[in-house]
Every structure is written in structure tokens, then in C-alpha cells.
Write an enzyme that holds these catalytic residues in place. Structure first.
Site, PDB file in Angstrom:
ATOM      1  N   ASP A 107       4.813  50.111   7.905  1.00 25.69           N
ATOM      2  CA  ASP A 107       4.065  49.647   9.071  1.00 25.69           C
ATOM      3  C   ASP A 107       5.111  49.371  10.157  1.00 25.69           C
ATOM      4  OD1 ASP A 107       2.806  48.121  10.978  1.00 25.69           O
ATOM      5  OD2 ASP A 107       1.798  46.784   9.553  1.00 25.69           O
ATOM      6  N   TYR A 157      -0.656  53.191  27.896  1.00 26.83           N
ATOM      7  CA  TYR A 157       0.060  54.234  27.148  1.00 26.83           C
ATOM      8  C   TYR A 157       1.261  54.720  27.965  1.00 26.83           C
ATOM      9  CZ  TYR A 157       0.621  58.764  24.718  1.00 26.83           C
ATOM     10  OH  TYR A 157       1.100  59.852  24.020  1.00 26.83           O
TER      11      TYR A 157
END
Ligand code: AKB
Length: 300
Positions: free
Chosen positions: A32, A121
Site C-alpha cells: 500500500d 490530479y
């Protein structure tokens, strides 16, 4: 993953994800990217010498969840670079045409130009490019990367991006003969078929460092098209294919803030970048591969 395994050998490429793989076709680590220790343990356990850091929240989902996008995209990159600094490995980082914004020149966008993205983004991609440059200049980490356009693939499913329509349209053409597009018919964006994207990632990492003037965020492109043009290309194979439009204002706004076409002159000059797939070839291969894949699923 399979492209890297073909080139370097299955046992030499460690896949990682936050989902366990369905079939064990090579070494795998659960990692992760919000957990630096997990990245560190995986890198040390396998003596990794290059990380392909692909984990990111794409543009449309990042507008829904900007805080998560910041943590995954920026935090994930920062932690990966820290592990690379400590263990001496190289890092490939994909940036995107999303690192540009409405004040960027829209046609043949140069390698070095205005970058004022207006999406979360884009903010993480532009900042990520700078962070990679910084880690190379300050700590000598061998960071390299490209700015990908929209990627078209029959293997990887769309994952929350603005350019997802360019994948969905092929699936819907084969399955239902029609597609409702969330971007307007004349929305022009750069695109690339996945085999070219894999080639770009491998080639920039193998490039002679002595030739690199840039390192990170090379513009790369293979084609640019609009929804109307890709629909026309599909109709050459499926004459009854129909497209209609129901515009999603969020994704349309994102697409309208990105270039229509980017110049990949620096990549061509510094590491001989050259794509193999244009729209016609991509369309032919996508339709043929999806026909096989979807008929196999029906039989199974
Ligand atoms: C997206 O649409 O968010 C991505 C990209 C162009 O970076 N496919």
C-alpha cells in the site's frame, strides 16, 4: 507487468498491489503506497533495483476525492522516492497530459512550457514531476518518467480517468454496437495504445543517461483523436456502430483544460522514442482482441 517479465525474466519482476492477484504468475508483494514501511520491506526483501511506481488516483476520481488523491499521488510518490533514496534504486514515474492546464499552449504543446493545471490530479502530477527532478538533483536518485496521454488497452480496464471513454467505446461497440459518450464529439486529446506505453516506460529507463537533457516527464504521444473520429474508425469495421453524447460537465471541463496535441520531440531526440500504433492500427487490434476476449468470457 507481463512486458517487464518478458524482458527481464518472471522471477526478476516483483508485482505489487493492494489487491491479491487471482493467479500466481510470478512473485508478488502486497504494498500500500500510503505505508512507507511496506514499500521499504518489499524493496529490501527482493533487492529491487528499479521501481515502476504506477499507483495513482486518476483525474475524474481525483476531482471527487481530492484529499485521497493528494495522499495517494503525492504521498505515495514521496514515500517511494524516500525508499529509493535509502536503498539506491531507480524510479520510473508516469506523469500525464493532466500536468498541463488551460494556459498551456494547446497545439503541439512543447516539452518545457506553462504548467498551471486546474485539477487535483494535475496539481499532483506537476508537483510530482518537480519532486522527481529534485530527488535526482539533490540526492542522485535515478528518476525517469514520461507524460502519458490517454491509454487504450484491452487488458487494463478504465480506472476513473477523463480519457476512459477511449477504452469503453471499444467494449461497447463489440458488446452492444452503440456507445453513449460523456465527452463532446469534438474533444481532441492525445492517446496511446498500451504496447507503445509499455515500450516508452522500458525505453526511457534503459536510455543512455549521457544523452538525457530532461529526465522526468518526457512528453510522449502516438495519436490524437476526438470521440467522433474514433467512432468513425470503429465504423470502418462495424458499419452499424452508433455513438451518442451525454456530456458529463466535470469530465468535459477537465478535458477542455488539457492540450489537443503534445510535441514529443524531446523524447525522440534524447532516447529515440517512436510509437508503432496509430488510430487505424489501434482500432483493428482493439476490436480483434476484444472479440476474442468477450467471446471467451461467454463460453466460460
Ligand atoms: C486520465 O484521464 O486521468 C488519465 C490521464 C490522461 O492521465 N488517463
Amino acid at each position: 507487468m507481463s512486458a517487464l517479465r518478458e524482458r527481464y525474466g518472471t522471477e526478476n519482476v516483483i508485482a505489487s498491489d493492494i489487491r491479491m492477484p487471482q493467479a500466481g504468475d510470478g512473485p508478488f508483494e502486497f504494498v500500500d503506497v500510503t505505508q512507507q514501511r511496506q514499500i521499504d520491506v518489499a524493496v529490501r526483501r527482493h533487492g529491487v533495483d528499479a521501481i515502476y511506481h504506477l499507483a495513482a488516483i486518476l483525474s475524474a476520481v481525483a476531482e471527487e476525492k481530492p484529499h485521497v488523491a493528494w495522499d495517494v499521488n503525492m504521498g505515495g510518490l514521496y514515500r517511494t522516492l524516500e525508499v529509493a533514496r535509502a536503498s539506491g534504486c531507480a524510479v520510473f514515474v508516469p506523469s500525464s497530459i493532466g500536468a498541463f492546464g488551460p494556459s498551456t499552449p494547446r497545439e503541439s504543446t512543447p516539452q518545457d512550457t506553462v504548467q498551471r493545471p486546474t485539477t487535483m490530479y494535475g496539481v499532483t502530477k506537476a508537483a510530482g514531476e518537480l519532486l522527481c527532478d529534485y530527488y535526482h538533483a539533490r540526492f542522485g536518485v535515478d528518476t525517469r518518467g514520461v507524460r502519458f496521454p490517454g491509454l487504450v488497452s484491452h487488458v487494463a480496464l478504465p480506472g476513473g480517468g477523463t480519457t476512459d471513454y477511449a477504452v469503453e467505446i471499444f467494449y461497447e461497440a463489440i458488446k452492444h454496437g452503440r456507445y453513449t459518450c460523456y465527452l463532446g464529439p469534438d474533444t481532441r486529446l492525445d492517446m496511446m495504445y498500451m504496447p507503445d506505453a509499455l515500450k516508452a516506460a522500458i525505453d526511457v529507463m534503459e536510455a543512455d543517461p549521457g544523452r538525457l537533457v530532461h529526465r522526468n516527464a518526457f512528453n510522449v504521444t502516438a495519436m490524437n483523436f476526438t470521440p467522433a473520429e474514433v467512432a468513425e474508425a470503429i465504423r470502418r469495421h462495424l458499419p452499424d456502430f452508433r455513438i451518442e453524447y451525454r456530456i458529463d460537465p466535470v469530465r468535459q471541463r477537465i478535458a477542455d483544460s488539457w492540450p489537443h496535441s503534445i510535441s514529443d520531440a524531446a523524447a525522440r531526440e534524447e532516447w529515440d522514442w517512436s510509437p508503432d500504433y496509430d488510430l487505424a492500427r489501434t482500432t483493428e487490434e482493439m476490436l480483434a482482441s476484444l472479440r476474442r476476449k468477450l467471446s471467451g468470457e461467454e463460453e466460460a
